[in-house]
Design a protein around this motif. Sequence first.
Motif, PDB file in Angstrom:
ATOM      1  N   ILE A  30     -17.402  13.259  12.203  1.00 23.49           N
ATOM      2  CA  ILE A  30     -16.079  12.784  11.816  1.00 23.49           C
ATOM      3  C   ILE A  30     -15.317  12.258  13.025  1.00 23.49           C
ATOM      4  CG2 ILE A  30     -13.817  13.532  10.934  1.00 23.49           C
ATOM      5  CD1 ILE A  30     -15.330  15.614   9.239  1.00 23.49           C
ATOM      6  N   LYS A  31     -14.754  11.066  12.864  1.00 26.97           N
ATOM      7  CA  LYS A  31     -13.872  10.536  13.900  1.00 26.97           C
ATOM      8  C   LYS A  31     -12.446  10.639  13.366  1.00 26.97           C
ATOM      9  CE  LYS A  31     -12.600   6.246  16.171  1.00 26.97           C
ATOM     10  NZ  LYS A  31     -13.043   4.967  16.695  1.00 26.97           N
ATOM     11  N   ILE A  32     -11.631  11.441  14.054  1.00 29.33           N
ATOM     12  CA  ILE A  32     -10.279  11.712  13.548  1.00 29.33           C
ATOM     13  C   ILE A  32      -9.329  10.635  14.053  1.00 29.33           C
ATOM     14  CG2 ILE A  32      -8.462  13.440  13.356  1.00 29.33           C
ATOM     15  CD1 ILE A  32     -10.625  15.423  14.567  1.00 29.33           C
ATOM     16  N   ILE A  33      -8.572  10.044  13.134  1.00 31.18           N
ATOM     17  CA  ILE A  33      -7.634   9.001  13.533  1.00 31.18           C
ATOM     18  C   ILE A  33      -6.222   9.368  13.087  1.00 31.18           C
ATOM     19  CG2 ILE A  33      -7.038   6.553  13.317  1.00 31.18           C
ATOM     20  CD1 ILE A  33     -10.007   6.086  12.627  1.00 31.18           C
ATOM     21  N   GLY A  34      -5.301   9.333  14.036  1.00 30.16           N
ATOM     22  CA  GLY A  34      -3.893   9.544  13.712  1.00 30.16           C
ATOM     23  C   GLY A  34      -3.262   8.183  13.533  1.00 30.16           C
ATOM     24  N   GLY A  35      -2.484   7.756  14.562  1.00 29.71           N
ATOM     25  CA  GLY A  35      -1.920   6.413  14.512  1.00 29.71           C
ATOM     26  C   GLY A  35      -2.859   5.398  15.148  1.00 29.71           C
ATOM     27  N   GLY A  36      -3.936   5.892  15.729  1.00 29.50           N
ATOM     28  CA  GLY A  36      -4.865   4.999  16.419  1.00 29.50           C
ATOM     29  C   GLY A  36      -4.290   4.403  17.683  1.00 29.50           C
ATOM     30  N   THR A  37      -3.202   4.979  18.201  1.00 29.48           N
ATOM     31  CA  THR A  37      -2.560   4.418  19.386  1.00 29.48           C
ATOM     32  C   THR A  37      -3.144   4.953  20.680  1.00 29.48           C
ATOM     33  OG1 THR A  37      -0.874   6.139  19.557  1.00 29.48           O
ATOM     34  CG2 THR A  37      -0.368   4.256  18.142  1.00 29.48           C
ATOM     35  N   LYS A  38      -3.847   6.075  20.624  1.00 28.56           N
ATOM     36  CA  LYS A  38      -4.306   6.723  21.856  1.00 28.56           C
ATOM     37  C   LYS A  38      -5.811   6.742  21.997  1.00 28.56           C
ATOM     38  CE  LYS A  38      -0.145   9.535  21.813  1.00 28.56           C
ATOM     39  NZ  LYS A  38       0.392   9.049  20.515  1.00 28.56           N
ATOM     40  N   GLU A  39      -6.461   5.798  21.314  1.00 24.01           N
ATOM     41  CA  GLU A  39      -7.921   5.769  21.411  1.00 24.01           C
ATOM     42  C   GLU A  39      -8.359   5.730  22.854  1.00 24.01           C
ATOM     43  OE1 GLU A  39      -9.746   3.244  17.834  1.00 24.01           O
ATOM     44  OE2 GLU A  39     -11.035   4.413  19.158  1.00 24.01           O
ATOM     45  N   GLY A  42      -9.353   8.932  25.553  1.00 27.56           N
ATOM     46  CA  GLY A  42     -10.536   9.769  25.670  1.00 27.56           C
ATOM     47  C   GLY A  42     -11.764   8.890  25.679  1.00 27.56           C
ATOM     48  N   ARG A  43     -12.929   9.496  25.417  1.00 28.78           N
ATOM     49  CA  ARG A  43     -14.144   8.702  25.337  1.00 28.78           C
ATOM     50  C   ARG A  43     -14.283   8.175  23.903  1.00 28.78           C
ATOM     51  NH1 ARG A  43     -18.478  11.154  25.711  1.00 28.78           N
ATOM     52  NH2 ARG A  43     -19.734   9.907  27.111  1.00 28.78           N
ATOM     53  N   LYS A  44     -15.149   7.206  23.732  1.00 26.11           N
ATOM     54  CA  LYS A  44     -15.332   6.620  22.395  1.00 26.11           C
ATOM     55  C   LYS A  44     -16.020   7.622  21.473  1.00 26.11           C
ATOM     56  CE  LYS A  44     -15.516   1.693  23.166  1.00 26.11           C
ATOM     57  NZ  LYS A  44     -16.295   1.263  24.342  1.00 26.11           N
ATOM     58  N   VAL A  45     -15.584   7.633  20.232  1.00 27.20           N
ATOM     59  CA  VAL A  45     -16.183   8.544  19.261  1.00 27.20           C
ATOM     60  C   VAL A  45     -16.821   7.717  18.160  1.00 27.20           C
ATOM     61  CG1 VAL A  45     -15.672  10.276  17.493  1.00 27.20           C
ATOM     62  CG2 VAL A  45     -14.527  10.396  19.705  1.00 27.20           C
ATOM     63  N   PHE A  46     -18.036   8.110  17.754  1.00 31.52           N
ATOM     64  CA  PHE A  46     -18.673   7.444  16.615  1.00 31.52           C
ATOM     65  C   PHE A  46     -18.787   8.437  15.477  1.00 31.52           C
ATOM     66  CE2 PHE A  46     -19.980   5.364  20.483  1.00 31.52           C
ATOM     67  CZ  PHE A  46     -19.675   4.044  20.202  1.00 31.52           C
ATOM     68  N   GLY A  47     -18.282   8.075  14.323  1.00 30.79           N
ATOM     69  CA  GLY A  47     -18.347   8.985  13.183  1.00 30.79           C
ATOM     70  C   GLY A  47     -17.612   8.387  12.007  1.00 30.79           C
ATOM     71  N   ASN A  48     -17.642   9.096  10.884  1.00 31.38           N
ATOM     72  CA  ASN A  48     -16.908   8.641   9.702  1.00 31.38           C
ATOM     73  C   ASN A  48     -15.424   8.776   9.971  1.00 31.38           C
ATOM     74  OD1 ASN A  48     -19.031   8.437   7.380  1.00 31.38           O
ATOM     75  ND2 ASN A  48     -19.529  10.244   8.595  1.00 31.38           N
ATOM     76  N   PRO A  49     -14.693   7.677   9.898  1.00 29.92           N
ATOM     77  CA  PRO A  49     -13.268   7.781  10.203  1.00 29.92           C
ATOM     78  C   PRO A  49     -12.528   8.616   9.162  1.00 29.92           C
ATOM     79  CG  PRO A  49     -13.839   5.559   9.467  1.00 29.92           C
ATOM     80  CD  PRO A  49     -15.115   6.301   9.615  1.00 29.92           C
ATOM     81  N   ILE A  50     -11.741   9.560   9.640  1.00 32.31           N
ATOM     82  CA  ILE A  50     -10.843  10.324   8.755  1.00 32.31           C
ATOM     83  C   ILE A  50      -9.435  10.023   9.233  1.00 32.31           C
ATOM     84  CG2 ILE A  50      -9.916  12.657   8.458  1.00 32.31           C
ATOM     85  CD1 ILE A  50     -11.982  12.353   6.486  1.00 32.31           C
ATOM     86  N   ASN A  51      -8.666   9.378   8.384  1.00 28.58           N
ATOM     87  CA  ASN A  51      -7.314   9.019   8.785  1.00 28.58           C
ATOM     88  C   ASN A  51      -6.321  10.069   8.287  1.00 28.58           C
ATOM     89  OD1 ASN A  51      -4.752   7.776   9.046  1.00 28.58           O
ATOM     90  ND2 ASN A  51      -5.839   5.833   9.291  1.00 28.58           N
ATOM     91  N   VAL A  52      -5.636  10.700   9.225  1.00 26.67           N
ATOM     92  CA  VAL A  52      -4.703  11.763   8.821  1.00 26.67           C
ATOM     93  C   VAL A  52      -3.272  11.241   8.677  1.00 26.67           C
ATOM     94  CG1 VAL A  52      -6.069  13.578   9.911  1.00 26.67           C
ATOM     95  CG2 VAL A  52      -4.244  12.495  11.201  1.00 26.67           C
ATOM     96  N   SER A  53      -3.062   9.941   8.910  1.00 26.91           N
ATOM     97  CA  SER A  53      -1.681   9.455   8.997  1.00 26.91           C
ATOM     98  C   SER A  53      -0.931   9.515   7.657  1.00 26.91           C
ATOM     99  CB  SER A  53      -1.636   8.045   9.583  1.00 26.91           C
ATOM    100  OG  SER A  53      -2.287   7.157   8.708  1.00 26.91           O
ATOM    101  N   GLU A  54      -1.679   9.639   6.550  1.00 26.98           N
ATOM    102  CA  GLU A  54      -1.005   9.767   5.253  1.00 26.98           C
ATOM    103  C   GLU A  54      -0.436  11.175   5.049  1.00 26.98           C
ATOM    104  OE1 GLU A  54      -0.594   7.368   2.756  1.00 26.98           O
ATOM    105  OE2 GLU A  54      -1.113   6.109   4.472  1.00 26.98           O
ATOM    106  N   ASN A  55      -0.978  12.102   5.794  1.00 28.02           N
ATOM    107  CA  ASN A  55      -0.567  13.502   5.661  1.00 28.02           C
ATOM    108  C   ASN A  55       0.722  13.700   6.448  1.00 28.02           C
ATOM    109  OD1 ASN A  55      -0.782  16.353   5.210  1.00 28.02           O
ATOM    110  ND2 ASN A  55      -1.684  16.540   7.253  1.00 28.02           N
TER     111      ASN A  55
END
Lengths: 358, 494
Positions: A30-39, A42-55
């Motif tokens: 799982i690749k966790i995504i908030g606002g995607g502003t701080k990618e 850190g290092r690059k992550v490969f995984g199924n994107p889970i977007n938490v910004s709706e929560n």
Amino acid sequence: MIDFPSSTTSSITNELIEKIRRLISLKEKIKIIGGGTKERLGRKVFGNPINVSENRGIITYDPAELFVTVRSGTPIAYLEAVLKQHGQYLPFEPPHLGEQATVGGVVACGLSGPSRPYKGALKDYLLKVKIINGKGEVLTFGSQVIKNVAGFDLFRLMAGAQGTLGIILEVTFKVLPLPPFSTTVVLEKNATEALRFLSIIAAKYFPISASCYYNNRLYVRVSGYEKPVRRAAKAIGGDILANDHQFWNSVKERTHPFFRNSQRLWRFVLPQAAPLTPIEGEWFFDWGGSQRWWKGEGDNREAIFRWARDQGGYAWYLDKEETLASPLDTALMRIHRRIKEAFDPFGLLNPGRIYEEF
Amino acid sequence: MFKERKTKNSKNHSELIKTLLHSLPKEEVIHEPEELSVYECDGLTAFKVLPLAVVIPQKIAEILVILSACKRFGVPIVVRGGGTGLSGGATPVEGGIVLSLSKFNQILEIDPINRIARVEPGVTNMQVSQAAAPYGLYFAPDPSSQIACTIGGNIAENAGGIHCLKYGLTVNNVLAIKMLTVEGEIVSIGNVGGESPGCDLLSLIVGSEGMLGIVIEATLRLVPKPECAKLVVGCFDDITKASKTVSQIIASGIVPAGLEIMDKLVIEAVQFYIQVGFPISVAAVLLCELDGMFEEVEEECRLVEQMMIQMGATEIILSKNEEERLLLWKARKSAFPAAGRISPDYYCMDGTIPRKSLAFVLNRIAELAAQYNLRVGNVFHAGDGNIHPLILYDNSIAGEKERVESLGEKILELCVEVGGSITGEHGVGLEKLGPMCFQFSLEEIWQFHRLKRALDPHALLNPGKAIPTLHRCAEFGKMHVHQGQIAFRNVERF
Ligand SMILES: Cc1cc2nc3c(=O)[nH]c(=O)nc-3n(C[C@H](O)[C@H](O)[C@H](O)COP(=O)(O)OP(=O)(O)OC[C@H]3O[C@@H](n4cnc5c(N)ncnc54)[C@H](O)[C@@H]3O)c2cc1C
């Protein structure tokens, strides 16, 4: 009255939890995504994107009790605006680094702004965190009260873990009233003088709330009641800076001219009075001299990491797309890997985000 | 950790002692029963266990020898600092040894430029501030036990004190540590500059009750002394009014250096002990210390005084000078010895609640006390909602101690119910293993166990403390449901 809204789970949170659990049951990364502003942080992550910004949304805010509980996808700018309406703020002044920045992302990155050495870091204002771990369990650590020593402080462990230990669902912060008055003085000093001067004024009981150095100028902000602030500012000396709010915002958000064309950027966190770095180039000091930015190539990365280590600190190298942190020694790396296993036994959450190894 | 360990094996025990005597100077190993009894408990005397041996090493290399011997023979280790803990953290475990760090008592460096102190773990809290005093600096956490408790113990318990409302707990004032892992490696955790790469292990180790590693060095943040400090004392004819004033002061934006309440029972006990001149009929006093720059202290004193009057204070005492301020604090600080004078025994509870629940909880405690036919005094850190109900009792009366324990548990349950915590500063240790099951779900407790195992796979460091076994929680849950008491929030989860 003991009337506390039990941490009501919104249907969006439930959907998110279900989605995460499904991926976990399939052992999908799982690749966790908030606002995607701080990618870049850190290092690059490969995984199924889970977007938490709706929560998103504030769950409880009790200004008199000085705490607020929010869902992780809440934009940090929105939260700060609500606090401001009630004359309060997050004293660690989190950098947003983009309009979309979320509370979860800020906590995951453990980001603190210019006030950090004087008012404390994000972790000092974190009271409670609700996460979902790599086994799909929803766990809450911490409490809305400041003094709480029951169990290990696993909520503070989430600050800076960059989503490698759990997906943050909810966060409770301690908040404080905005200082009634602030002013900033500017003094002409070279870098060595500036560091020495910062040490001298920090040993006095002045209500300093930020300080930074750039290009032969030292900036010191003082905040609190007007009378003592004016006396402290006068004792520190220098000229009053107009529009200081804008200035500190540019330091916090890294939009200050120094950060222009900073495709390659080094960040050091060192003891305040650590000596000047032997590398030539353009520098910016924040946090009273503890956080130092250097714009430069730094071809020999190992040597730079080692230098930071010898000074009793660490370095981070940010290129256009990602950030590399000082390497951890073997024992520390082993501890990290074991902790990762304790939270995320299948290695599914943001694998490799901070270091390749976990 | 999950199963009873087989350390009853006396052959292993004698082998271990032989190894220790062989590899350490003789005076560093205590194993005669009569000498061991000094170490059988910490400040919580209700639990006593005689350790197998006590080792008092002087060098890191010796600790390494001890660690490897204990690992070889499967003997658990309990680290001991000043032994002032109040939850049984330093109480020996059955068939284990005590590792006393009292010889690691050097202040390695006071660095006034970076405002830090680098110390060994056996240094007392007070010694740090004394060593920093010539530079106008001090170490902010100030537990009442500061003459005797050590920095190692403060870190393990995340100790607080009267002034932590404004200046933070131990976790907010430790910058870095050196820790010996159970594998015998020395790791540096934290950074004087404030941030290190990776996870925030420092915050994890602080408050971990000696279960994750042995702290062998600490770098502490020192802060400058304020220009002045003043104490405003409000006397109230009703503790509810005093409690509401606390919320008002905090909500107004003032952060007092200390904000404490004493109730009628405690005031009476104190007056009996030292003469401070509180009015006789007073039901509660609220002590509010304000410190900082002269102008802000003056301003805040005025505001606090106003609020106290508005909330119905019958009298206000303002410290006129340093001597008066210290005398008034002495009244607060002698509350515990004073309680000892009016009752044969007392049990000091520790829990935290949201400030706005103070009045409710205090009244509820009074009701419960009446039900249990026990006297309860209250003296506590009101500003951060950290209550310390003192249950007075007489151990020589059959069944009284059990009633005290049962009342204590009720009080902690109440703390959790209103959104607080079962311990604000004393830690869980052995004392609060049961109440941990109120505050955390089984999954959360499992997570604690997994984390413990990550750092201490063979459960050698202070095993059985701080985190209840799942079995215990199951039993605890059954017992509570059985007695038809307040719903146990974990039951439905398993
Ligand atoms: C009269 C009195 C007043 C008190 N007032 C307060 C107060 O105001 N605030 C407060 O917070 N507490 C208070 N306490 C409780 C106690 O003093 C603190 O918990 C203190 O931090 C314990 O320190 P110690 O050195 O005595 O530790 P010990 O009791 O020896 O040990 C406590 C725990 O720390 C572990 N430990 C000790 N050293 C190390 C180390 N180097 N590495 C790893 N683990 C270690 C032990 O294994 C144990 O689990 C009070 C106690 C008394 C008796």
